[in-house]
Design a protein around this motif. Sequence first.
Motif, PDB file in Angstrom:
ATOM      1  N   GLU A  53      46.902  53.096  38.481  1.00  0.00           N
ATOM      2  CA  GLU A  53      45.642  52.571  37.951  1.00  0.00           C
ATOM      3  C   GLU A  53      45.705  51.045  37.951  1.00  0.00           C
ATOM      4  O   GLU A  53      46.569  50.452  37.299  1.00  0.00           O
ATOM      5  CB  GLU A  53      45.406  53.084  36.533  1.00  0.00           C
ATOM      6  N   VAL A  54      44.788  50.412  38.674  1.00  0.00           N
ATOM      7  CA  VAL A  54      44.805  48.956  38.806  1.00  0.00           C
ATOM      8  C   VAL A  54      44.252  48.319  37.532  1.00  0.00           C
ATOM      9  O   VAL A  54      43.113  48.595  37.145  1.00  0.00           O
ATOM     10  CB  VAL A  54      43.978  48.494  40.020  1.00  0.00           C
ATOM     11  N   PRO A  55      45.020  47.465  36.860  1.00  0.00           N
ATOM     12  CA  PRO A  55      44.525  46.805  35.646  1.00  0.00           C
ATOM     13  C   PRO A  55      43.327  45.900  35.952  1.00  0.00           C
ATOM     14  O   PRO A  55      43.214  45.347  37.052  1.00  0.00           O
ATOM     15  CB  PRO A  55      45.729  45.981  35.178  1.00  0.00           C
ATOM     16  N   ALA A  56      42.451  45.742  34.978  1.00  0.00           N
ATOM     17  CA  ALA A  56      41.242  44.930  35.163  1.00  0.00           C
ATOM     18  C   ALA A  56      41.589  43.489  35.530  1.00  0.00           C
ATOM     19  O   ALA A  56      40.917  42.872  36.367  1.00  0.00           O
ATOM     20  CB  ALA A  56      40.394  44.962  33.889  1.00  0.00           C
ATOM     21  N   GLU A  57      42.640  42.945  34.931  1.00  0.00           N
ATOM     22  CA  GLU A  57      43.012  41.558  35.222  1.00  0.00           C
ATOM     23  C   GLU A  57      43.473  41.400  36.670  1.00  0.00           C
ATOM     24  O   GLU A  57      43.260  40.350  37.284  1.00  0.00           O
ATOM     25  CB  GLU A  57      44.108  41.089  34.263  1.00  0.00           C
ATOM     26  N   VAL A  58      44.067  42.449  37.228  1.00  0.00           N
ATOM     27  CA  VAL A  58      44.481  42.407  38.632  1.00  0.00           C
ATOM     28  C   VAL A  58      43.259  42.497  39.534  1.00  0.00           C
ATOM     29  O   VAL A  58      43.169  41.799  40.557  1.00  0.00           O
ATOM     30  CB  VAL A  58      45.478  43.542  38.943  1.00  0.00           C
ATOM     31  N   GLU A  59      42.304  43.345  39.183  1.00  0.00           N
ATOM     32  CA  GLU A  59      41.082  43.465  39.973  1.00  0.00           C
ATOM     33  C   GLU A  59      40.348  42.131  40.043  1.00  0.00           C
ATOM     34  O   GLU A  59      39.856  41.736  41.107  1.00  0.00           O
ATOM     35  CB  GLU A  59      40.167  44.535  39.373  1.00  0.00           C
ATOM     36  N   GLU A  60      40.278  41.428  38.923  1.00  0.00           N
ATOM     37  CA  GLU A  60      39.592  40.135  38.901  1.00  0.00           C
ATOM     38  C   GLU A  60      40.341  39.109  39.750  1.00  0.00           C
ATOM     39  O   GLU A  60      39.729  38.339  40.502  1.00  0.00           O
ATOM     40  CB  GLU A  60      39.458  39.640  37.456  1.00  0.00           C
ATOM     41  N   ALA A  61      41.658  39.091  39.639  1.00  0.00           N
ATOM     42  CA  ALA A  61      42.450  38.162  40.447  1.00  0.00           C
ATOM     43  C   ALA A  61      42.316  38.482  41.930  1.00  0.00           C
ATOM     44  O   ALA A  61      42.239  37.577  42.773  1.00  0.00           O
ATOM     45  CB  ALA A  61      43.913  38.209  40.019  1.00  0.00           C
ATOM     46  N   ALA A  62      42.269  39.775  42.263  1.00  0.00           N
ATOM     47  CA  ALA A  62      42.159  40.191  43.663  1.00  0.00           C
ATOM     48  C   ALA A  62      40.817  39.768  44.264  1.00  0.00           C
ATOM     49  O   ALA A  62      40.740  39.430  45.453  1.00  0.00           O
ATOM     50  CB  ALA A  62      42.344  41.699  43.776  1.00  0.00           C
TER      51      ALA A  62
END
Length: 215
Positions: A53-62
């Motif tokens: 499960e991709v964390p929200a903070e990683v999605e935003e950085a990506a």
Amino acid sequence: MTAQPARGFNHGDQTQMGANNHPTVTPANHRLTERQVAERIGREYHETEYDGEVPAEVEEAAKLLKKMNDYLYDAIFAYGVEVIFTSDDPYGSYEEMVADIEANDRLFVFNGGTHPDHISKVDNLKNRAVHDFWGHYKNDVDFTFWGEFQKWHHMKRWYPEPVHRLTLQEVVGQTGLCWYLEGGFSSPDFKQKSFLAPTEWADLCYRHFPGKLPL
């Protein structure tokens, strides 16, 4: 549950048990070798829990990473170099890549291997091209662990601050994992994970890097 980075470690004095079970202390100014730094980071990467499960903070950085990479990828062609994707590992060394770029105005990029959950395959391939050209080639840094760290350091200026820990994980963390695992990138235990690297990894590299880096 999302990714949980492994517990960090004290990068100052390191207390260990020496002969006859007497504690020994490694001074804070002791410089670790490239392999020691790489394998320490690789072990922590390997021990980081990730359930897919991709964390929200990683999605935003990506998202920020992709936006800048789209620009930098197009800029490779504007520079006069063609990017060619290939299923074969294209270069046996950094020097081979440099020679090909300078003699033939082209950059081969490997399109196989695995891809992380936080970015599409197409965007990940662009990411590889951007890092090879703007990171390695334009900064004249090789494919060693220290070369990857230098690449990350130089490329920070291209990305907003929230991206730095993601690229630290992708560049320094995954290279460390390769050094840590028997078989490297070919190891069945080599798995890309989606998390933001602990800042201690950068601290460790800056502390033990044997050269000088531009600000």
